[in-house]
Design a protein around this motif. Structure first.
Motif, PDB file in Angstrom:
ATOM      1  N   HIS A   1       0.512  10.676  -1.582  1.00 14.75           N
ATOM      2  CA  HIS A   1      -0.531   9.793  -1.900  1.00 14.75           C
ATOM      3  C   HIS A   1      -0.502   8.455  -0.983  1.00 14.75           C
ATOM      4  O   HIS A   1      -1.548   7.626  -1.304  1.00 14.75           O
ATOM      5  CB  HIS A   1      -0.883   9.587  -3.239  1.00 14.75           C
TER       6      HIS A   1
ATOM      7  N   GLN B   1      -5.823  -1.372  -0.788  1.00 15.35           N
ATOM      8  CA  GLN B   1      -6.624  -0.343  -0.581  1.00 15.35           C
ATOM      9  C   GLN B   1      -7.411  -0.524   0.766  1.00 15.35           C
ATOM     10  O   GLN B   1      -8.019  -1.515   1.055  1.00 15.35           O
ATOM     11  CB  GLN B   1      -7.823  -0.384  -1.788  1.00 15.35           C
TER      12      GLN B   1
ATOM     13  N   ASN C   1      -6.655   6.709  -4.509  1.00 13.36           N
ATOM     14  CA  ASN C   1      -7.454   7.435  -3.567  1.00 13.36           C
ATOM     15  C   ASN C   1      -8.735   7.054  -3.660  1.00 13.36           C
ATOM     16  O   ASN C   1      -9.434   7.285  -4.725  1.00 13.36           O
ATOM     17  CB  ASN C   1      -7.407   8.956  -3.774  1.00 13.36           C
TER      18      ASN C   1
END
Length: 433
Positions: free
Chosen positions: A118, A315, A402
């Motif tokens: 991830h 992010q 995500n």
């Protein structure tokens, strides 16, 4: 300077018998992520060992603290935690934590694989069995730029794991007779009467109760958007006032479930009205301080407002530092360690002598279920809290998510830990690595 990618830094590490006369054979370590994993024969003292290591990049310097290390020469005390820092000629940094004879290699391998799968900077995990902590560990980077590693003391934004904390606070006020589930929140007889506008006539907003807000059945929805995220310039009071005046209910209160962040923000205001204290003060004094938890608090908005031991949030698609965390206090504002949150889970476990709430009240919520999970997600944040088979409690946190599928990382981490717990039989008596 940025940290190395996880696969760079050191490429070999070992303790050679020729350098360490107490070793019967050479001991070659495995390097995985930010971990140097070493298996030494039982009974070997670790107070003075000489390591042999090879940096990937020629010219790199290796340190423990501020002490320059020389491969095959420098002796160190490995009976306490040791972290190696590798600095390349151009100033890039990577760090490795040395671990000996890990009791949980299957968890280590699964967490490192999840980090890679991830693209997570770091992960922290804590597991309790009953009211006893049996595992706690950090993996990867708390801060990629400084190459600071995640530790058991790393603080993460917990996002919606704040909601169970708010639920417990409401239950405590009900237990003390200061509040009732059936109390109305707005309107002539509402708890917040005078603090917010009167609901429009025949809007049914005056029918909303404390129970409706707890259960996400207020009748409000997130159509056309989630009001808690819609306008970052507004205060919580302004958002709630606008909601009363400008957003009609889509359902009669108590009839339809719709996950609603603002409902828990409103519950925070209910707690403040009933107690005369700020929401965070009441939670800290009632639950956290008695448990010895002193670092949990409402998060700051910006990097400059972060506190000691708080991780950096990452992010690419959205700025994690663009949110007003204080106005999200009761629905998504806390920071905590994974161990802090496991301690909180013990607090709402009816089987624990530390439980502060009656079994009857807990069983009126999901806290009373033998199996339940709650996820949290914000840009730069993933968090998981799960009770398993009325026996295990675990919390997992990461400093990214995500963004296209916000629950994807939480679901994967939850699945991994659940499987590992159910298939592992030899849990130690106390937490360990």
């Amino acid at each position: 300077m940025p940290a190395y990618p996880l696969e760079e830094g050191l490429i070999a590490f070992s303790f050679l018998q020729e350098n360490n006369q107490r070793l019967p054979v050479d001991s070659k370590a495995s390097l995985t992520g930010t971990r140097i994993s070493v298996n030494l024969p039982s009974g070997i003292p670790r107070d003075s060992l000489i390591a042999a290591f090879t940096p990937r990049t020629p010219g790199s310097k290796v340190y423990i603290g501020n002490t320059l290390q020389t491969s095959n020469t420098t002796a160190n005390d490995f009976s306490a935690e040791v972290v190696y820092k590798v600095v390349s000629e151009d100033g890039r940094i990577s760090r490795y934590r040395v671990e000996f004879n890990s009791l949980h290699t299957e968890i280590d391998e699964a967490m490192e694989a999840a980090i890679k799968r991830h693209n997570l900077p770091g992960v922290s995990i804590a597991i309790a069995r009953g009211d006893r902590l049996i595992f706690s560990k950090g993996y990867g980077y708390a801060n990629r730029e400084s190459a600071e590693l995640v530790s058991t003391g790393s603080l993460f934004r917990i996002a919606s794991l704040s909601k169970p904390i708010t639920s417990a606070a409401i239950l405590r006020l009900v237990q003390e007779g200061k509040l009732s589930f059936s109390d109305r929140v707005f309107g002539p007889n509402g708890i917040l009467t005078g603090d917010y506008p009167s609901p429009p006539a025949r809007s049914n907003i005056d029918l909303i109760t404390v129970r409706h807000l707890l259960d996400h059945t207020s009748g409000w929805t997130n159509n056309p958007n989630d009001p808690i995220f819609a306008d970052q310039s507004l205060s919580a009071k302004q958002i709630i006032s606008n909601q009363i005046n400008g957003r009609p209910l889509e359902h009669l209160p108590g009839t339809t479930y719709c996950y609603f962040n603002l409902g828990y923000c409103i519950l925070g205001r209910v707690i403040e009205k009933v107690t005369g204290k700020s929401y965070s003060q009441y939670v800290q004094e009632t639950f956290l301080h008695p448990l010895g938890i002193s670092t949990m608090r409402i998060a700051g908005d910006t990097k400059r407002q972060q506190v000691a031991n708080e991780v950096r949030y990452y992010q690419n698609e959205q700025n994690p530092y663009s949110f007003k965390m204080a106005r999200m206090d009761a629905n998504g504002g806390w920071i905590a360690t994974a161990e802090d949150m496991v301690k909180f889970m013990v607090l709402v476990d009816t089987r624990s002598p530390q439980c502060r709430l009656s079994a009857q009240l807990l069983e009126s919520t999901y806290f009373g279920y033998p199996n339940w999970s709650h996820f949290g997600s914000l840009p730069g944040t993933t968090s998981v809290m799960t009770r398993l088979n009325n026996e295990f409690s675990y919390v997992v946190m990461a400093n990214s998510r995500n963004n296209n599928s916000p629950s994807l990382v939480a679901e994967d981490l939850d699945r991994i830990i659940k499987h590992l717990i159910l298939t592992k039989e030899d849990w130690p008596a106390v937490a360990g690595t």
